[in-house]
Design a protein around this motif. Structure first.
Motif, PDB file in Angstrom:
ATOM      1  N   LEU A  73      10.780   2.922  -5.590  1.00 33.21           N
ATOM      2  CA  LEU A  73      10.072   2.226  -6.662  1.00 33.21           C
ATOM      3  C   LEU A  73       9.257   1.047  -6.139  1.00 33.21           C
ATOM      4  CD1 LEU A  73      12.895   2.197  -9.368  1.00 33.21           C
ATOM      5  CD2 LEU A  73      10.732   3.448  -9.503  1.00 33.21           C
ATOM      6  N   ILE A  74       9.913   0.192  -5.341  1.00 36.28           N
ATOM      7  CA  ILE A  74       9.276  -1.053  -4.910  1.00 36.28           C
ATOM      8  C   ILE A  74       8.197  -0.792  -3.862  1.00 36.28           C
ATOM      9  CG2 ILE A  74       9.644  -3.298  -3.823  1.00 36.28           C
ATOM     10  CD1 ILE A  74      12.556  -3.151  -4.930  1.00 36.28           C
ATOM     11  N   GLU A  75       8.523   0.016  -2.858  1.00 34.79           N
ATOM     12  CA  GLU A  75       7.604   0.173  -1.736  1.00 34.79           C
ATOM     13  C   GLU A  75       6.398   1.027  -2.078  1.00 34.79           C
ATOM     14  OE1 GLU A  75       9.436   0.590   2.174  1.00 34.79           O
ATOM     15  OE2 GLU A  75      11.366   0.015   1.286  1.00 34.79           O
ATOM     16  N   VAL A  76       6.566   1.991  -2.962  1.00 29.40           N
ATOM     17  CA  VAL A  76       5.403   2.765  -3.420  1.00 29.40           C
ATOM     18  C   VAL A  76       4.426   1.851  -4.151  1.00 29.40           C
ATOM     19  CG1 VAL A  76       4.669   4.539  -5.057  1.00 29.40           C
ATOM     20  CG2 VAL A  76       6.537   5.008  -3.473  1.00 29.40           C
ATOM     21  N   GLU A  77       4.960   0.952  -4.966  1.00 31.62           N
ATOM     22  CA  GLU A  77       4.098   0.011  -5.691  1.00 31.62           C
ATOM     23  C   GLU A  77       3.414  -0.961  -4.730  1.00 31.62           C
ATOM     24  OE1 GLU A  77       2.083  -1.827  -8.780  1.00 31.62           O
ATOM     25  OE2 GLU A  77       3.132   0.102  -8.708  1.00 31.62           O
ATOM     26  N   LEU A  78       4.151  -1.443  -3.735  1.00 32.80           N
ATOM     27  CA  LEU A  78       3.554  -2.348  -2.750  1.00 32.80           C
ATOM     28  C   LEU A  78       2.422  -1.654  -1.990  1.00 32.80           C
ATOM     29  CD1 LEU A  78       6.754  -4.087  -1.340  1.00 32.80           C
ATOM     30  CD2 LEU A  78       4.786  -5.279  -2.322  1.00 32.80           C
ATOM     31  N   ALA A  79       2.647  -0.414  -1.583  1.00 33.80           N
ATOM     32  CA  ALA A  79       1.616   0.327  -0.852  1.00 33.80           C
ATOM     33  C   ALA A  79       0.376   0.536  -1.714  1.00 33.80           C
ATOM     34  CB  ALA A  79       2.170   1.667  -0.383  1.00 33.80           C
ATOM     35  N   SER A  80       0.613   0.859  -2.984  1.00 30.94           N
ATOM     36  CA  SER A  80      -0.505   1.074  -3.899  1.00 30.94           C
ATOM     37  C   SER A  80      -1.337  -0.188  -4.055  1.00 30.94           C
ATOM     38  CB  SER A  80       0.035   1.540  -5.254  1.00 30.94           C
ATOM     39  OG  SER A  80      -1.023   1.778  -6.162  1.00 30.94           O
ATOM     40  N   ARG A  81      -0.659  -1.327  -4.152  1.00 32.42           N
ATOM     41  CA  ARG A  81      -1.381  -2.601  -4.291  1.00 32.42           C
ATOM     42  C   ARG A  81      -2.085  -3.000  -3.004  1.00 32.42           C
ATOM     43  NH1 ARG A  81       1.556  -6.744  -8.363  1.00 32.42           N
ATOM     44  NH2 ARG A  81       2.323  -5.249  -9.898  1.00 32.42           N
ATOM     45  N   ALA A  82      -1.554  -2.542  -1.875  1.00 30.11           N
ATOM     46  CA  ALA A  82      -2.161  -2.882  -0.587  1.00 30.11           C
ATOM     47  C   ALA A  82      -3.419  -2.055  -0.315  1.00 30.11           C
ATOM     48  CB  ALA A  82      -1.150  -2.651   0.539  1.00 30.11           C
ATOM     49  N   LEU A  83      -3.514  -0.867  -0.904  1.00 29.29           N
ATOM     50  CA  LEU A  83      -4.597   0.061  -0.582  1.00 29.29           C
ATOM     51  C   LEU A  83      -5.997  -0.547  -0.705  1.00 29.29           C
ATOM     52  CD1 LEU A  83      -5.512   2.876   0.230  1.00 29.29           C
ATOM     53  CD2 LEU A  83      -5.307   3.576  -2.175  1.00 29.29           C
ATOM     54  N   PRO A  84      -6.329  -1.291  -1.780  1.00 29.55           N
ATOM     55  CA  PRO A  84      -7.694  -1.830  -1.871  1.00 29.55           C
ATOM     56  C   PRO A  84      -8.022  -2.831  -0.761  1.00 29.55           C
ATOM     57  CG  PRO A  84      -6.588  -1.884  -4.011  1.00 29.55           C
ATOM     58  CD  PRO A  84      -5.548  -1.567  -2.994  1.00 29.55           C
ATOM     59  N   ARG A  85      -7.007  -3.356  -0.072  1.00 29.66           N
ATOM     60  CA  ARG A  85      -7.223  -4.353   0.994  1.00 29.66           C
ATOM     61  C   ARG A  85      -6.939  -3.763   2.368  1.00 29.66           C
ATOM     62  NH1 ARG A  85      -3.966  -6.738  -2.963  1.00 29.66           N
ATOM     63  NH2 ARG A  85      -5.082  -8.184  -4.333  1.00 29.66           N
ATOM     64  N   ALA A  86      -6.876  -2.446   2.447  1.00 35.96           N
ATOM     65  CA  ALA A  86      -6.531  -1.778   3.709  1.00 35.96           C
ATOM     66  C   ALA A  86      -7.773  -1.607   4.576  1.00 35.96           C
ATOM     67  CB  ALA A  86      -5.876  -0.436   3.422  1.00 35.96           C
ATOM     68  N   HIS A  87      -8.183  -2.670   5.237  1.00 35.18           N
ATOM     69  CA  HIS A  87      -9.364  -2.614   6.103  1.00 35.18           C
ATOM     70  C   HIS A  87      -8.989  -1.953   7.437  1.00 35.18           C
ATOM     71  CE1 HIS A  87      -7.223  -5.982   7.808  1.00 35.18           C
ATOM     72  NE2 HIS A  87      -7.358  -6.648   6.670  1.00 35.18           N
ATOM     73  N   MET A  88      -9.989  -1.697   8.266  1.00 36.48           N
ATOM     74  CA  MET A  88      -9.754  -0.969   9.511  1.00 36.48           C
ATOM     75  C   MET A  88      -8.848  -1.738  10.467  1.00 36.48           C
ATOM     76  SD  MET A  88     -10.765   2.054   9.521  1.00 36.48           S
ATOM     77  CE  MET A  88     -10.330   2.288  11.244  1.00 36.48           C
ATOM     78  N   ALA A  89      -8.919  -3.059  10.444  1.00 38.62           N
ATOM     79  CA  ALA A  89      -8.046  -3.841  11.326  1.00 38.62           C
ATOM     80  C   ALA A  89      -6.575  -3.591  10.992  1.00 38.62           C
ATOM     81  CB  ALA A  89      -8.369  -5.329  11.209  1.00 38.62           C
ATOM     82  N   LEU A  90      -6.264  -3.471   9.713  1.00 37.04           N
ATOM     83  CA  LEU A  90      -4.899  -3.171   9.293  1.00 37.04           C
ATOM     84  C   LEU A  90      -4.491  -1.781   9.780  1.00 37.04           C
ATOM     85  CD1 LEU A  90      -2.289  -3.633   7.608  1.00 37.04           C
ATOM     86  CD2 LEU A  90      -3.525  -2.619   5.674  1.00 37.04           C
ATOM     87  N   ILE A  91      -5.366  -0.810   9.582  1.00 30.86           N
ATOM     88  CA  ILE A  91      -5.057   0.561   9.982  1.00 30.86           C
ATOM     89  C   ILE A  91      -4.825   0.637  11.496  1.00 30.86           C
ATOM     90  CG2 ILE A  91      -6.021   2.891  10.151  1.00 30.86           C
ATOM     91  CD1 ILE A  91      -7.421   2.273   7.430  1.00 30.86           C
TER      92      ILE A  91
END
Length: 216
Positions: A93-111
């Motif tokens: 529940l928690i980590e799926v939501e965190l990942a979803s919220r992180a997606l719009p800020r997932a720039h190439m440096a993060l990847i």
């Protein structure tokens, strides 16, 4: 002329040092399930008196990382199947939501950073180093979730990781890993593609699949 000297360590700072050190050891699986700890042993390890050791243990008991019996015996918890299922559900529940919220800020440096961490996980697998594997695996997830900018939610996830730490050590022995988790590659691919459904599925599978082995 004023002479500035380094202040002596206060009981509060000593307690915090013991808490953080012991918390990290438990979270990263350095201590096996059901292991007995003593205040004297903790004090000796961290070179502190009984008082900061006792306060650190109290905090960790409150977080579910340690158990304290009526006789004063301190242990890492041995989780029941029901408790493992509950914590796995919380991770989902928690980590799926965190990942979803992180997606719009997932720039190439993060990847790129996630790919580097995945390489470190691969090294830990090659060395058969369970503690390094758990530590770098959690670093992979934490690095992603920090981009969600949801500190309260991340703190909840870390509390679950803490409670699962010794159990994850036991799980590592069963998995017999030969490579990094398959779902990490799917997480990275979903981040690159901006694929939120794919990301949610990959994270959910990654955080629950292994734990299912312990209750199966």
């Amino acid at each position: 002329m004023l002479i500035h000297t380094r202040p002596e360590a206060t009981p509060t700072s000593a307690h915090d040092r013991v808490y953080r050190g012991l918390r990290g050891r438990i979270m990263h699986g350095e201590i096996e399930p059901g292991a007995a700890l003593t205040l004297r042993g903790i004090g000796a390890e961290f070179e502190v008196s009984m008082t900061p050791a006792r306060e650190a243990v109290r905090r960790l008991v409150a977080e579910g990382a340690l158990t304290l019996s009526t006789s004063g015996r301190v242990n890492t918890p041995e989780l029941s199947n029901e408790r493992i299922e509950e914590l796995a559900a919380l991770r989902s529940l928690i980590e799926v939501e965190l990942a979803s919220r992180a997606l719009p800020r997932a720039h190439m440096a993060l990847i790129e950073r996630l790919q580097t961490i995945n390489g470190a996980i691969s090294d830990a697998v090659d060395r058969k180093d369970a503690v390094a594997y758990i530590r770098t695996n959690l670093e992979f997830h934490r690095t992603l979730y920090l981009r969600a900018q949801a500190p309260a939610m991340l703190a909840m996830a870390e509390t679950v990781w803490l409670q699962l730490g010794p159990t994850m050590r036991a799980l590592y022995g069963r998995l017999r890993r030969t490579e990094p988790p398959h779902f990490h590659r799917l997480i990275i691919a979903a981040l690159k593609a901006g694929d939120e459904p794919g990301l949610r599925l990959a994270v959910r599978s990654d955080v629950t699949q292994g734990l299912k082995m312990l209750v199966g």
